[in-house]
Design a protein around this motif. Structure first.
Motif, mmCIF file in Angstrom:
data_model
loop_
_atom_site.group_PDB
_atom_site.id
_atom_site.type_symbol
_atom_site.label_atom_id
_atom_site.label_comp_id
_atom_site.label_asym_id
_atom_site.label_seq_id
_atom_site.Cartn_x
_atom_site.Cartn_y
_atom_site.Cartn_z
ATOM 1 N N HIS A 1 0.830 -1.208 0.000
ATOM 2 C CA HIS A 1 0.000 0.000 0.000
ATOM 3 C C HIS A 1 0.864 1.257 0.000
ATOM 4 C CE1 HIS A 1 -4.037 -1.787 1.691
ATOM 5 N NE2 HIS A 1 -3.510 -2.541 0.748
ATOM 6 N N HIS B 1 -5.908 -1.632 -7.659
ATOM 7 C CA HIS B 1 -7.181 -0.959 -7.920
ATOM 8 C C HIS B 1 -7.699 -0.206 -6.701
ATOM 9 C CE1 HIS B 1 -11.548 -0.620 -8.608
ATOM 10 N NE2 HIS B 1 -11.314 -0.824 -9.902
ATOM 11 N N THR B 2 -7.674 -0.877 -5.541
ATOM 12 C CA THR B 2 -8.227 -0.307 -4.311
ATOM 13 C C THR B 2 -7.423 -0.819 -3.129
ATOM 14 O OG1 THR B 2 -10.457 -0.304 -5.280
ATOM 15 C CG2 THR B 2 -10.310 -0.087 -2.876
ATOM 16 N N VAL C 1 -7.405 -0.413 1.193
ATOM 17 C CA VAL C 1 -8.079 0.150 2.365
ATOM 18 C C VAL C 1 -7.575 -0.513 3.640
ATOM 19 C CG1 VAL C 1 -10.173 0.594 1.013
ATOM 20 C CG2 VAL C 1 -9.998 -1.511 2.369
ATOM 21 N N ARG D 1 -15.609 -5.366 3.123
ATOM 22 C CA ARG D 1 -16.786 -4.562 2.792
ATOM 23 C C ARG D 1 -16.392 -3.149 2.370
ATOM 24 N NH1 ARG D 1 -20.055 -6.931 7.989
ATOM 25 N NH2 ARG D 1 -21.121 -8.657 6.922
ATOM 26 N N LYS D 2 -15.417 -2.582 3.053
ATOM 27 C CA LYS D 2 -14.950 -1.241 2.730
ATOM 28 C C LYS D 2 -14.301 -1.215 1.351
ATOM 29 C CE LYS D 2 -12.083 2.452 4.776
ATOM 30 N NZ LYS D 2 -11.225 2.779 5.962
ATOM 31 N N ALA D 3 -13.505 -2.221 1.049
ATOM 32 C CA ALA D 3 -12.837 -2.278 -0.258
ATOM 33 C C ALA D 3 -13.854 -2.422 -1.383
ATOM 34 C CB ALA D 3 -11.842 -3.431 -0.281
ATOM 35 N N ASP E 1 -17.027 -1.546 -1.301
ATOM 36 C CA ASP E 1 -17.803 -0.308 -1.374
ATOM 37 C C ASP E 1 -17.022 0.792 -2.087
ATOM 38 O OD1 ASP E 1 -20.158 1.363 -0.487
ATOM 39 O OD2 ASP E 1 -18.535 2.447 0.535
ATOM 40 N N ARG E 2 -15.764 0.929 -1.752
ATOM 41 C CA ARG E 2 -14.949 2.001 -2.334
ATOM 42 C C ARG E 2 -14.658 1.729 -3.809
ATOM 43 N NH1 ARG E 2 -10.355 4.564 1.324
ATOM 44 N NH2 ARG E 2 -12.292 5.069 2.417
ATOM 45 N N SER E 3 -14.538 0.467 -4.175
ATOM 46 C CA SER E 3 -14.201 0.121 -5.555
ATOM 47 C C SER E 3 -15.409 0.115 -6.487
ATOM 48 C CB SER E 3 -13.546 -1.259 -5.597
ATOM 49 O OG SER E 3 -14.491 -2.268 -5.240
ATOM 50 N N GLY E 4 -16.611 -0.008 -5.919
ATOM 51 C CA GLY E 4 -17.805 -0.139 -6.733
ATOM 52 C C GLY E 4 -18.017 -1.547 -7.263
ATOM 53 N N THR F 1 -6.902 -5.349 -0.206
ATOM 54 C CA THR F 1 -6.371 -4.839 -1.457
ATOM 55 C C THR F 1 -7.077 -5.526 -2.617
ATOM 56 O OG1 THR F 1 -4.200 -4.805 -0.369
ATOM 57 C CG2 THR F 1 -4.262 -4.315 -2.725
#
Length: 377
Positions: free
Chosen positions: A97, A260-261, A263, A281-283, A285-288, A371
């Motif tokens: 990261h 890509h993402t 968190v 869940r956060k990853a 949500d943030r990635s779509g 990730t």
């Protein structure tokens, strides 16, 4: 805006405790990974802006800023800097990261991220010494006398209703999948071939739930957690070459995947091992993206209840969860595991045409990294 891509990813075979890699200094394990990346990709080490290296127990043989020691052991120019990251079991994933963020920000053009742990030479808990890492203010807050991951694993098993039979069946499956992966040559392209070891050493072929049922619980007399359904203590290292798409093209490199993402999340520090659930869940949500978009999940097998509880909450299918086995079957070299898992993941994605993969791992204190990586043609 710059992106961050993984040009290459390699790892050593994982050695079992006091096994084939125990005689190798962790600085030299690090050097083997760095040398392999340079040889495979034909870069001049003088062009590396930083080596971001994970390591948990930074004492004894791992006390000398082991990333920098590895740079010197590899014979690289003295001008190449390095730093060491400690986010417990997620140290090397956090190193990825940090390196990716540095590339995107323009602080780095080319970086190497990874990690190492020689648990044979620097046993778990060595960094604590005679000290007490938790002051009364923290212990009193939770009404406990200390934090224990094994007890946390028992708490996870109870909360999600995971029986001894179920966790042993999961663990036997980990060995079965790793054996199949080794036999199929799935790891061949990612391994740094060492004189001492050329294949993951911890695999126990023929492991069954019935055999595992004979092991005694390790943390609670009537518990379900044993040595057989926990990650193995081990030695190993892994590393990734990270840059931007433009710089990769300028160097003639064909990237494997894009980061890509990335968190972080944290959860209850007493049960400790549930962080991958909110992190995933956060990853997503943030990635779509959705669970159905992810073709492979690497959820570190610190203890069998960790990926099992994660699966119960996230709903990923069996066939995409740890498809090559995991730390139960081959080991968990703490500070290096984040890079080991990511190496396994991106090679598996490339070999099988999987567009998106997600990696997450539980960390002491209830934390977790997650990730998402995207395959590039």
């Amino acid at each position: 805006m710059r992106d961050a891509v993984i040009v290459d990813a390699v790892r050593t075979p994982i050695g079992k405790r006091n096994g084939s890699l125990s005689g190798i200094h962790p600085g030299d394990l690090t050097a083997a990974v760095l040398t392999s990346l340079a040889d495979r990709n034909g870069f001049d080490p003088a062009g590396i802006d930083d080596v971001v290296w994970g390591c948990v127990s930074q004492v004894g043989d791992q006390s000398g800023s082991v990333g920098r020691v590895g740079v010197l052991a590899a014979g690289w120019p003295e001008s190449v800097p390095a730093t060491v990251v400690d986010r417990r079991c997620g140290s090397a994933q956090q190193a990825i990261h940090f390196a990716a963020a540095g590339v995107i920000a323009g602080h780095y053009d080319v970086a190497i991220a990874g990690g190492v742990e020689s648990m044979s030479r620097v046993p778990m808990g060595s960094a604590r010494g005679d000290g007490q890492p938790y002051p009364p203010s923290v212990l009193d807050r939770y009404g406990i006398t200390g934090f224990n991951q094994g007890i946390g694993a028992e708490m996870v098993a109870r909360k999600w209703g995971l029986s001894r039979q179920a966790v042993d069946e999961y663990s036997a499956r980990s060995h079965e999948r790793t054996a199949a992966a080794i036999d199929a040559g799935a790891f061949d392209a990612q391994l740094v071939k060492l004189t001492e070891l050329d294949v993951d050493e911890g695999l126990r072929r023929g492991t069954t739930a019935d055999k595992l049922a004979g092991l005694k619980p390790a943390f609670e007399e009537d518990g379900v957690i044993t040595a057989g359904n926990s990650s193995q203590i081990s030695d190993g290292a892994g590393g990734l070459l990270i840059t931007s798409s433009d710089i990769a093209a300028a160097n003639g490199w064909t990237p494997m995947a894009r980061i890509h993402t990335a968190v972080l999340a944290a959860d209850d520090p007493v049960i400790m091992l549930t962080g991958p659930i909110p992190a995933t869940r956060k990853a997503l949500d943030r990635s779509g993206l959705t669970v159905g978009d992810i073709g492979a999940f690497e959820v570190n097998e610190a203890f069998a209840p960790v990926p099992m509880a994660w699966q119960a909450e996230i709903g990923a299918p069996d066939d995409v969860l740890n498809p090559l086995g995991g730390a139960i079957s081959v080991g968990h070299p703490l500070g290096g595991s984040g890079a080991v898992l990511m190496t396994r993941l991106v090679h598996h994605m490339r070999d099988n045409g999987i567009r998106y993969g997600l990696q997450t791992m539980c960390e002491a204190g209830g934390m977790a990294n997650a990730t998402i990586v995207e395959l590039l043609d």
